[in-house]
Motif scaffolding. Structure first.
Motif, mmCIF file in Angstrom:
data_model
loop_
_atom_site.group_PDB
_atom_site.id
_atom_site.type_symbol
_atom_site.label_atom_id
_atom_site.label_comp_id
_atom_site.label_asym_id
_atom_site.label_seq_id
_atom_site.Cartn_x
_atom_site.Cartn_y
_atom_site.Cartn_z
ATOM 1 N N LYS A 1 0.818 -1.209 0.000
ATOM 2 C CA LYS A 1 0.000 0.000 0.000
ATOM 3 C C LYS A 1 0.852 1.259 0.000
ATOM 4 C CE LYS A 1 -4.084 -2.039 2.185
ATOM 5 N NZ LYS A 1 -5.048 -1.958 3.320
ATOM 6 N N LYS B 1 -1.306 -1.950 -4.425
ATOM 7 C CA LYS B 1 -2.344 -0.992 -4.058
ATOM 8 C C LYS B 1 -1.737 0.345 -3.624
ATOM 9 C CE LYS B 1 -5.746 -3.822 -4.823
ATOM 10 N NZ LYS B 1 -6.717 -3.577 -5.934
ATOM 11 N N ASP C 1 -4.706 3.164 -8.636
ATOM 12 C CA ASP C 1 -4.934 3.686 -7.291
ATOM 13 C C ASP C 1 -4.060 4.888 -6.946
ATOM 14 O OD1 ASP C 1 -6.869 1.654 -6.499
ATOM 15 O OD2 ASP C 1 -5.183 0.267 -6.574
#
Length: 372
Positions: A251, A272, A295
């Motif tokens: 992330k 992500k 994203d």
């Protein structure tokens, strides 16, 4: 009676000698022309040619034409070239034959375990085992102290033995697309390791800190696993040139990512990530950065306009259609097939990108999709 002084005209002397030299050159030229037309000279050339052909074992049929010797045939050149080519092939064959003595290869679904004879061949330098049903690596691998290449891709290996840390000469380890869920800390003892491929094991989530000792590693591929962040040990691999951690659960990136100051290729697609840290700008040798743009909401402008020649690629991923499977094993196998296909595609794509010196540094219109 006084001395007599004789005075010569230098121009007259020079003209005399120039005339003599000119006559000598003309005489030599006529003699050469006479010898060239002489049958004796031609016979001498033919005999010299025949002797040379006999020395090299060339049959008469190669240079006789209607019963006469044809010295214009370039059989000597052809023979010499063929001889050199044969020598090269012989040397190559001998080298391959000698090298094969130190290589062990095994493949096929019928193999469930290693053959018993393997433990006696401790002189081996390379193992190449792929596409078998083998699940475990025997502990006697510690006896193979000369082992430099351990290629174990596309098997069913569930764990690596701790004895792998005894392989001090190991340079390449490939256990991609197996069923590994963890890596033994003892692997950190293989301090000469240069290439580590753990891709496609799907369930890997972390690496032991002991792998920080692998200071010679230049290539790491941990793609297609479940890493939530870049392992600390990877950040301490100071010689790393290539890092593929695509298709994981990242992330964000660590703020000290610039510790990898030797990194040249960084593959991050299919994670992500929502932003890229400015620390990427402190990596002077980074030449290719690949991410998924779906994203991302924050990208440092300097990354897209890097003066260092960084090629920044933002991929748009097409969502794969959902298929129904009756068996969990089918899902795993299909996922592996997809990952292998995408890795092959990306390898070809990246090779093409690196060759394009004039390509834009930033592009988003690239899409990946695969239907099985």
């Amino acid at each position: 009676m006084g001395h007599q002084v004789i005075i010569f005209d230098i121009s007259v002397v020079r003209g005399f000698w120039e005339t003599q030299v000119k006559k000598y050159k003309e005489t030599r030229k006529k003699e050469k022309e006479r010898l060239a037309q002489s049958s004796l000279e031609k016979i001498k050339q033919e005999w010299d040619f025949v002797l040379e052909c006999r020395k090299k074992g060339i049959p008469q049929s190669a240079y006789l034409k209607n019963g006469f010797i044809d010295t214009t045939v370039k059989v000597l050149d052809k023979t010499e070239k063929n001889s050199q080519l044969c020598k090269k092939r012989t040397l190559s064959d001998e080298t391959d034959k000698e090298r094969s003595k130190f290589i062990f290869q095994l493949s096929g679904d019928h193999w469930m375990e290693f053959p018993d004879s393997l433990k006696e061949q401790t002189h081996l330098k390379e193992w190449h085992i792929y596409k078998t049903q083998i699940q475990t690596i025997p502990a006697y691998i510690a006896l193979f102290q000369e082992l430099k290449v351990l290629e174990l891709s596309n098997n069913h290996i569930t764990h690596l033995p701790v004895e792998i840390g005894c392989l001090k000469q190991l340079k390449e380890l490939n256990v991609s697309f197996n069923n590994l869920k963890s890596i033994p800390p003892e692997l950190g003892n293989c301090e000469n390791l240069e290439k580590l491929d753990l891709a496609g094991n799907i369930e890997l989530t972390e690496l032991p800190f002991e792998l920080s000792n692998l200071k010679q590693v230049t290539f790491v591929d941990v793609s297609a696993n479940k890493f939530p962040t870049i392992p600390i040990c990877i950040l301490r691999m100071s010689s790393l040139h290539w890092l593929d951690i695509s298709n994981n659960k990242l992330k964000d990136l660590p703020q000290d990512i610039d510790r990898l100051d030797e990194l040249q290729t960084f593959l991050l697609q299919k994670n992500k990530l929502t932003y890229l840290p400015r620390a990427l700008l402190n990596m002077p040798k980074l030449s290719l950065l690949v991410v998924s743009g779906d994203d991302l909401v924050e990208i440092p402008t300097d990354v897209c306009e890097s003066p260092t020649g960084l090629k920044f690629i933002s991929l748009k991923d097409n969502p794969l259609e959902t298929f129904l499977y009756h068996d969990t094993e089918d899902i795993v196998e299909s996922e592996r097939d997809r990952e292998q296909f995408e890795k092959a595609f990306m390898k070809a794509y990246i090779a093409d990108i690196k060759e394009r010196e004039t390509m834009p540094c930033y592009t988003t219109k690239v899409s990946l999709s695969l239907q099985l």
